[in-house]
Structure formats: structure tokens, C-alpha cells
Design an enzyme around this catalytic site. Structure first.
Site, PDB file in Angstrom:
ATOM      1  N   LYS A 108       1.669   5.847 -15.869  1.00 32.66           N
ATOM      2  CA  LYS A 108       2.469   4.655 -15.517  1.00 32.66           C
ATOM      3  C   LYS A 108       3.953   4.989 -15.563  1.00 32.66           C
ATOM      4  O   LYS A 108       4.703   4.629 -14.667  1.00 32.66           O
ATOM      5  CB  LYS A 108       2.205   3.489 -16.482  1.00 32.66           C
ATOM      6  CG  LYS A 108       0.912   2.755 -16.362  1.00 32.66           C
ATOM      7  CD  LYS A 108       0.780   1.872 -15.149  1.00 32.66           C
ATOM      8  CE  LYS A 108       0.198   2.623 -14.015  1.00 32.66           C
ATOM      9  NZ  LYS A 108      -1.208   2.712 -13.846  1.00 32.66           N
ATOM     10  N   ARG A 144       0.820  -1.212   0.000  1.00 32.77           N
ATOM     11  CA  ARG A 144       0.000   0.000   0.000  1.00 32.77           C
ATOM     12  C   ARG A 144       0.852   1.259   0.000  1.00 32.77           C
ATOM     13  O   ARG A 144       0.336   2.355  -0.225  1.00 32.77           O
ATOM     14  CB  ARG A 144      -0.904  -0.001   1.232  1.00 32.77           C
ATOM     15  CG  ARG A 144      -1.872  -1.178   1.236  1.00 32.77           C
ATOM     16  CD  ARG A 144      -2.530  -1.307   2.563  1.00 32.77           C
ATOM     17  NE  ARG A 144      -3.467  -0.232   2.815  1.00 32.77           N
ATOM     18  CZ  ARG A 144      -4.759  -0.292   2.555  1.00 32.77           C
ATOM     19  NH1 ARG A 144      -5.267  -1.374   2.024  1.00 32.77           N
ATOM     20  NH2 ARG A 144      -5.544   0.718   2.820  1.00 32.77           N
ATOM     21  N   GLY A 176      -5.449   8.044   8.707  1.00 32.71           N
ATOM     22  CA  GLY A 176      -6.352   9.173   8.476  1.00 32.71           C
ATOM     23  C   GLY A 176      -5.694  10.464   8.899  1.00 32.71           C
ATOM     24  O   GLY A 176      -4.485  10.511   9.159  1.00 32.71           O
ATOM     25  N   GLU A 212       4.921   7.277 -12.655  1.00 32.90           N
ATOM     26  CA  GLU A 212       4.792   6.604 -11.356  1.00 32.90           C
ATOM     27  C   GLU A 212       5.987   5.711 -11.046  1.00 32.90           C
ATOM     28  O   GLU A 212       6.501   5.734  -9.939  1.00 32.90           O
ATOM     29  CB  GLU A 212       3.537   5.697 -11.345  1.00 32.90           C
ATOM     30  CG  GLU A 212       2.243   6.383 -11.034  1.00 32.90           C
ATOM     31  CD  GLU A 212       1.075   5.408 -11.060  1.00 32.90           C
ATOM     32  OE1 GLU A 212       0.274   5.432 -10.122  1.00 32.90           O
ATOM     33  OE2 GLU A 212       0.936   4.616 -12.015  1.00 32.90           O
ATOM     34  N   GLU A 233      -2.996   7.446 -19.374  1.00 29.58           N
ATOM     35  CA  GLU A 233      -2.676   6.331 -18.476  1.00 29.58           C
ATOM     36  C   GLU A 233      -1.235   5.860 -18.721  1.00 29.58           C
ATOM     37  O   GLU A 233      -0.503   5.549 -17.778  1.00 29.58           O
ATOM     38  CB  GLU A 233      -3.691   5.198 -18.701  1.00 29.58           C
ATOM     39  CG  GLU A 233      -3.436   3.914 -17.936  1.00 29.58           C
ATOM     40  CD  GLU A 233      -3.387   4.066 -16.420  1.00 29.58           C
ATOM     41  OE1 GLU A 233      -3.770   5.125 -15.889  1.00 29.58           O
ATOM     42  OE2 GLU A 233      -2.934   3.112 -15.768  1.00 29.58           O
ATOM     43  N   LYS A 289      -0.799   2.693  -2.444  1.00 35.09           N
ATOM     44  CA  LYS A 289      -1.733   1.903  -3.235  1.00 35.09           C
ATOM     45  C   LYS A 289      -3.166   2.359  -2.993  1.00 35.09           C
ATOM     46  O   LYS A 289      -3.955   2.483  -3.912  1.00 35.09           O
ATOM     47  CB  LYS A 289      -1.582   0.425  -2.850  1.00 35.09           C
ATOM     48  CG  LYS A 289      -2.526  -0.510  -3.577  1.00 35.09           C
ATOM     49  CD  LYS A 289      -2.062  -0.725  -4.988  1.00 35.09           C
ATOM     50  CE  LYS A 289      -3.059  -1.484  -5.837  1.00 35.09           C
ATOM     51  NZ  LYS A 289      -2.868  -1.195  -7.260  1.00 35.09           N
TER      52      LYS A 289
HETATM   53  C1  G6P Z   1      -3.631   5.585  -5.869  1.00 31.71           C
HETATM   54  C2  G6P Z   1      -3.018   4.392  -6.575  1.00 31.71           C
HETATM   55  C3  G6P Z   1      -3.487   4.373  -8.023  1.00 31.71           C
HETATM   56  C4  G6P Z   1      -4.994   4.380  -8.107  1.00 31.71           C
HETATM   57  C5  G6P Z   1      -5.593   5.548  -7.322  1.00 31.71           C
HETATM   58  C6  G6P Z   1      -7.107   5.408  -7.176  1.00 31.71           C
HETATM   59  O1  G6P Z   1      -3.117   6.759  -6.389  1.00 31.71           O
HETATM   60  O2  G6P Z   1      -1.614   4.448  -6.516  1.00 31.71           O
HETATM   61  O3  G6P Z   1      -2.984   3.207  -8.659  1.00 31.71           O
HETATM   62  O4  G6P Z   1      -5.390   4.479  -9.438  1.00 31.71           O
HETATM   63  O5  G6P Z   1      -5.059   5.577  -5.995  1.00 31.71           O
HETATM   64  O6  G6P Z   1      -7.363   4.270  -6.409  1.00 31.71           O
HETATM   65  P1  G6P Z   1      -8.682   3.425  -6.473  1.00 31.71           P
HETATM   66  O7  G6P Z   1      -8.470   2.326  -5.467  1.00 31.71           O
HETATM   67  O8  G6P Z   1      -9.799   4.356  -6.068  1.00 31.71           O
HETATM   68  O9  G6P Z   1      -8.840   2.927  -7.854  1.00 31.71           O
END
Ligand code: G6P
Length: 609
Positions: free
Chosen positions: A486, A27, A100, A489, A482, A604
Site C-alpha cells: 500500500k 482502472r 490486450g 503503491e 500488504e 486497477k
Molecule cells: C492490480 C491492482 C491491485 C490488485 C491486483 C490483482 O495490480 O492494482 O490492487 O490487487 O491487480 O487484482 P485482482 O482483481 O485479481 O484482485
């Protein structure tokens, strides 16, 4: 993002806590810590860096106990230091882990300092442990102290609190950050994600918003936001977590890229039958609701937002339904107009992303006809709080950079296009075309993966680059976005995406021989338009990498490297073209030696704003 694990048992729990943290590593985090209760009282161990370092420190010190809490921290308030890592302690009596953000932490901190408390960190979390300590003076026991303390907190929290004078008792509270209780035999557990607890239990209770729970070895007692004791249903998890994990692959991300044919196949199974899309894939009331829908508002973050952008092109072209797409953090803080008969669609891998969840909750107060989530986690808040849900069957996605979640979202969204089109009286031929195109998708994705070696060689050309530009048109524009996401990232190369038609309005100024331009060529009437854009780049000495249908007749030359992609119905082309871009960013990252599965500074599941 931050992870929580807690345990109370007759056995020593350090190994359970550390294994739980290890499973939450994906995460994203920057430091980790553990606190246990034993004969010596409260013992705490924290490390900046990986869980492995904490594990090593635990082995060296032998710190252990029959109850404990543990945490992986992703810094929000205060830098990445040992002092800011959780658990935080108050007077060596109270220990707290927290996910949080406590928004009123500054005023609480001042108040508590006035009462004589000394703060040892820059975190917002530390106010929770001093506050609970203070409340204990009048409330008499830990549970009541936590109940009183959380009433004073503003913001989001999933928190677990331990009292040195109440051994074996953990009190948990949830508001805005998910928490799950794992039920054992003569032992109980807590985590922010059930994945952390799968080695010790498969029985889980999900806490709801505002819940406070008392967890001991023998009992779990839950109170809702009104303070009333409530029963929450226990579920048996079928989630698979393969701890061996990567199989033959070097990284989870590569494994997950290669899992896409099967993930999409699983997502379609039983839902696409011949020329038909099964409406019950969206929920029992889908048919009746879809008949009322005249407009779709999509809200999402990150990669899921890009899936929404592709869906907008599809919905307007093939379902005849108007559609807006918005980033959740924007949507939730502006006044928006709700069209009559609007369906609010959230897209989320995790179903817990704070902004998307807040947008869903807001939308429920705004007069939408209904809410639907496209989500990968059946037990998530978004699935539980939406009227309708389409579950993608991607399986657990561990790599921070989303891959198989995205392509399965797109498959689900294409089914939604067919379903809404049908409900809107669109010709049945459209549903049949979508159903057939989707059925062909898994094998086309397998074919697309066959070009791995070509992409691996291509990646060499990017390794020394600092910037890159991705171009697309139509439904391939979000795929370019996208692809750029990638690359940035996981390889940390600056990557921008533009709709190719916008080139002349700015980005052309960037073009030179050092700026690679990646082009995703559509297989439709926009192809000729795109070819003109390619010429605009060529005329300025740009070097291009064009991903194109082999029938599009692009030829490689000195300034243009063409990567041929199998021909498919253009309706599924965006899904197919995603794969080579994922592979490109993966192999560039390998050459650059970055941490592919846990890229720096990223998480994550983003459960804070
Ligand atoms: C984070 C992750 C991304 C993901 C985004 C939205 O930034 O690193 O990979 O696309 O959150 O997350 P979700 O779980 O709402 O698709």
C-alpha cells in the site's frame, strides 16, 4: 488498465462515450481517445493525460456522431504519446480500439507494410485496423473481415471496430480481454466493464472467449469461436455506481477504507449464523466437493495474493488442510505437481486479472479435484469459469490500491477455513470460534478506524522518507507485506516487508535512524519472538512504529512509537491490523501530494500479462 466504450444510437454519442471513459478512469490509464462517424466521415480525437482533457477538446471541436468508439490506454507497446493513443485508423476508413496484447504484431506489421500499409504508431493494436482493412478487400463486409482478421491474431484482445462505409455498425471480438454488450431501446453499447454503461442501460450480454459480435442500433448478433451463431443470455445488472462517488471523503480510497465494516458485514450476511458457516455461500456442490479436499492451491496477484498468504496460515492451523500459495504469473508458466484431492482457489477482486484467469484455465487441464474463486464481481470470467465461487460483497472498488476487497476476501477465506475444517472432521468448536470471531469483526473494524487521527499525525514522520521496512510474523507477515505494498503503491516510498525472523539474514544492514521500521505485532505465542526482533532493531538505532494489541505491553519511548489496537481473537487479528496500515499509507500519500486513487503507472484491473 485500458478501457473500451462503444455506442451506436439515433442520438449523438460523444457524451455517452466520454462519461463511459470517465467511469473507467479508476482502472488506470495514461491517454484517451474517441472516434465518431458523422456526415464528414470518421473523426478522431486523442489526448495524452486525463479524460477531462479529451472532454474539453471534444467540447471545443464539437466532434460528435451517431456511432463511436472510445478508449483509455495504459501503455504496453509504445510510449505515452498521442500517436499511440487509441482509436487507431486505417486509411481513414477503419477505426479500432483494443484492450490486450497482440503477440504476433511484429510479423503482422512486416506483412502489412509489405502490402503498402504505413504505420503511424508503435502499438501492437495498429496491426488490427490495417488487417481488417486488408481483409475487407476480399471478405466484402466488416463482420466477415473481422472474423477473418481475428483468426490471424495471437495473444489477447477485446476489440471494437468501425467502418466508415458501414455507418452505425460496430463489430466486436473477444479473446482474453472482457467485453460486455449493453442493450438499449433502439440503441446498443459496448464496454470493457458494465460500470461504463450504467447511465444508459442495465441490460447486459457478456461475450465469451472467441466470440465475435455484430452490433447495430437494432440488433446484436453473436458468433462463437466456431463461427456458429449463438444466443447469449442477457442479465440485468444490479451493480451500484454512485457517480457523486466520494461522498464526504476526499478520495475513493479513503471512502473505501471507511466502508470496510459495512463491506465485511454485507459479506457475512446470511452466511454466518450463530456458530455455523453456511456452505452454500460457496456454491451448490460445495459440501460434496469439500469432503474430497486434502490440499489447497491458492493462486492470485497483488493484494489478492497477500490474502491468499494469510489463508495459508489459517488453513494449515485451523482446518488441518495443507496449502500452497503462488503468484499467478509464476504458477501459469511452471510445471507444478498436483496433489490428489486438490482444490484450486483463485482470489481476485475483479475476476479478470489476466494471469490469475490463465492460471485457472491451466489448472482445469491439470487434474485438480475442483476450482473455487473468491471474487468481488459476480459476472466476471473467473466466477463463470470456476466450479465454485464465494462472492465478496465489497461493492465497486474504485481506488486502484485495493482495500475493502482485501478485507472482505479475508472474511470469505476464513469462512472457507471453517468449511474445509468441518468437512475434514475438525472439532465443531473451530467452526463456532470462527463464526463468532467473524460476527464480531464489523464492530471491531469500526473501532480500528477510530484511530484515524493518531495515524494522520504519525504520517508526518514518513513524508520525507525514501525507504521503509515492514516486519511481521506468522499470519501478520502477509499483513506487513500488504502494508508495504500500500505504501509503495500510493506514496511511492520504497517499502519492503520481511518476516521478522529473517531480519538478521540481511535487512538488519539497512537499519539506521532514517529508515522507519513498521512492526505488526501478533497477539499470540509469537509475540515474545517478535519482541526480540524489536530489540535487534532498537540496538542498531532504528526508529520503530509498532501496531500492537494493547495487552501486548509495548511502551512508547524515544525510538518506538506504539499504536494500540483493540484486543480481538487472534484469528481475525490480521484483518483488523490491515486498517491502520491502509490509513498510514493514505495519509503519507496525502502529505506527498500523489494521485491517491490513480497512482502513476498502475492499473486497477490488469487484463494483460
Ligand atoms: C492490480 C491492482 C491491485 C490488485 C491486483 C490483482 O495490480 O492494482 O490492487 O490487487 O491487480 O487484482 P485482482 O482483481 O485479481 O484482485
Amino acid at each position: 488498465m485500458c478501457g473500451i466504450v462503444g455506442a451506436t444510437a439515433e442520438r449523438r454519442v460523444a457524451d455517452i462515450l466520454l462519461e463511459g471513459l470517465r467511469r473507467l478512469e479508476y482502472r488506470g490509464y495514461d491517454s484517451a481517445g474517441i472516434a465518431v462517424l458523422n456526415d464528414k466521415g470518421l473523426e478522431q480525437l486523442r489526448r495524452v493525460g486525463k479524460v477531462q482533457e479529451l472532454t474539453q477538446a471534444q467540447a471545443e471541436t464539437g466532434i460528435n456522431g451517431f456511432a463511436g468508439i472510445a478508449h483509455t490506454r495504459w501503455a504496453t507497446h509504445g510510449g505515452v504519446t498521442e500517436a499511440n493513443a487509441h482509436p487507431h485508423l486505417s486509411s481513414n476508413r477503419i477505426a479500432v480500439v483494443h484492450n490486450g496484447i497482440i503477440e504476433n504484431h511484429e510479423s503482422l506489421r512486416k506483412e502489412l507494410q509489405g502490402l503498402g500499409y504505413t504505420f503511424n504508431s508503435d502499438t501492437d493494436t495498429e496491426v488490427i485496423c490495417h488487417l481488417v482493412h486488408e481483409e475487407l478487400k476480399t471478405q466484402g463486409n466488416l463482420l466477415n473481415a473481422v472474423k477473418a482478421a481475428v483468426k490471424k491474431l495471437e495473444g489477447a484482445y477485446g476489440t471494437v471496430i468501425m467502418d466508415q462505409q458501414d455507418p452505425g455498425h460496430l463489430v466486436v471480438a473477444r479473446s482474453g480481454s472482457p467485453l460486455v454488450i449493453g442493450l438499449g431501446i433502439g440503441e446498443n453499447f459496448i464496454a470493457s466493464d458494465q460500470l461504463a454503461l450504467l447511465p444508459v442501460t442495465r441490460n447486459f450480454i457478456y461475450l465469451e472467449e472467441g466470440d465475435v459480435a455484430s452490433v447495430t442500433r437494432e440488433a446484436v448478433t453473436i458468433f462463437d469461436h466456431t463461427g456458429a451463431q449463438v444466443e447469449r443470455e442477457a442479465i440485468v445488472s444490479e451493480l451500484q455506481y454512485d457517480a457523486g462517488g466520494k461522498g464526504e471523503y476526499r478520495h475513493f480510497m479513503l471512502k473505501e477504507i471507511h466502508e470496510q465494516p459495512i463491506a465485511v458485514r454485507n459479506t457475512l450476511e446470511g452466511r454466518v449464523n450463530g456458530d455455523k458457516i453456511a456452505l452454500d455461500a460457496f456454491g451448490e456442490d460445495a459440501e460434496a466437493i469439500f469432503r474430497d479436499i486434502r490440499h489447497v492451491q491458492i493462486v492470485a496477484c497483488g493484494t489478492s495474493y497477500h490474502a491468499g498468504m494469510v489463508a495459508r496460515y489459517w488453513l494449515e492451523e485451523y482446518a488441518g488442510v495443507s496449502c500452497n500459495v503462488e503468484i499467478a504469473s509464476e504458477f501459469r508458466y511452471r510445471k507444478s505437481h498436483v496433489f490428489p484431492g486438490s482444490l484450486l482457489v483463485t482470489i481476485s477482486q475483479s475476476g479478470e486479472t489476466a494471469d490469475t484467469l490463465a492460471a485457472l484455465r491451466l489448472a482445469k487441464t491439470l487434474g485438480y479435484r475442483s476450482t473455487l474463486t473468491v471474487c468481488n464481481v459476480a459476472s466476471s470470467s473467473m466466477v463463470r469459469e470456476s466450479d465454485l465461487a464465494f462472492l465478496t460483497k465489497a461493492g465497486a472498488e474504485i481506488g486502484v490500491a485495493s482495500t475493502k476487497a482485501f478485507t472482505t476476501q479475508l472474511a470469505g477465506l476464513l469462512m472457507l477455513v471453517a468449511a474445509l475444517g468441518k468437512a475434514n472432521g475438525v472439532d465443531a468448536a473451530v467452526e463456532a470460534r470462527i463464526a463468532r470471531a467473524l460476527a464480531s469483526l464489523p464492530s471491531k473494524l469500526e473501532e480500528a478506524l477510530a484511530i484515524t487521527q493518531e495515524i494522520e499525525e504519525l504520517a508526518e514522520e514518513f513524508a520525507d522518507k525514501d525507504h521503509s521496512l515492514f516486519l511481521g510474523r506468522g499470519d501478520q507477515y502477509p499483513i506487513a507485506m500488504e502494508g508495504a505494498l500500500k505504501l509503495k503503491e500510493i506514496s511511492y516510498i520504497h517499502a519492503e516487508a520481511y518476516a521478522a525472523g529473517e531480519l538478521k539474514h540481511g535487512p538488519l544492514a539497512l537499519i539506521d535512524a532514517y529508515m522507519p521500521v513498521i512492526v505488526v505485532a501478533p497477539n499470540n505465542e509469537l509475540l515474545e519472538k517478535l519482541k526480540s526482533n524489536v530489540e535487534e532493531v532498537r540496538a542498531r538505532g532504528g526508529i520503530m512504529y509498532v501496531f500492537a494489541d494493547r495487552d501486548a505491553h509495548f511502551e512508547s519511548d524515544d525510538t518506538m512509537h506504539v499504536i494500540n489496537i483493540a484486543h480481538v481473537d487472534e484469528i481475525i487479528a490480521p484483518i483488523l491490523y490491515t486498517l491502520p496500515l491502509q490509513l498510514l499509507s493514505y495519509y503519507v500519500a496525502i502529505i506527498k501530494g500523489t494521485d491517491v486513487d490513480q497512482p502513476r503507472n498502475l492499473a486497477k484491473s490488469v487484463t494483460v500479462e
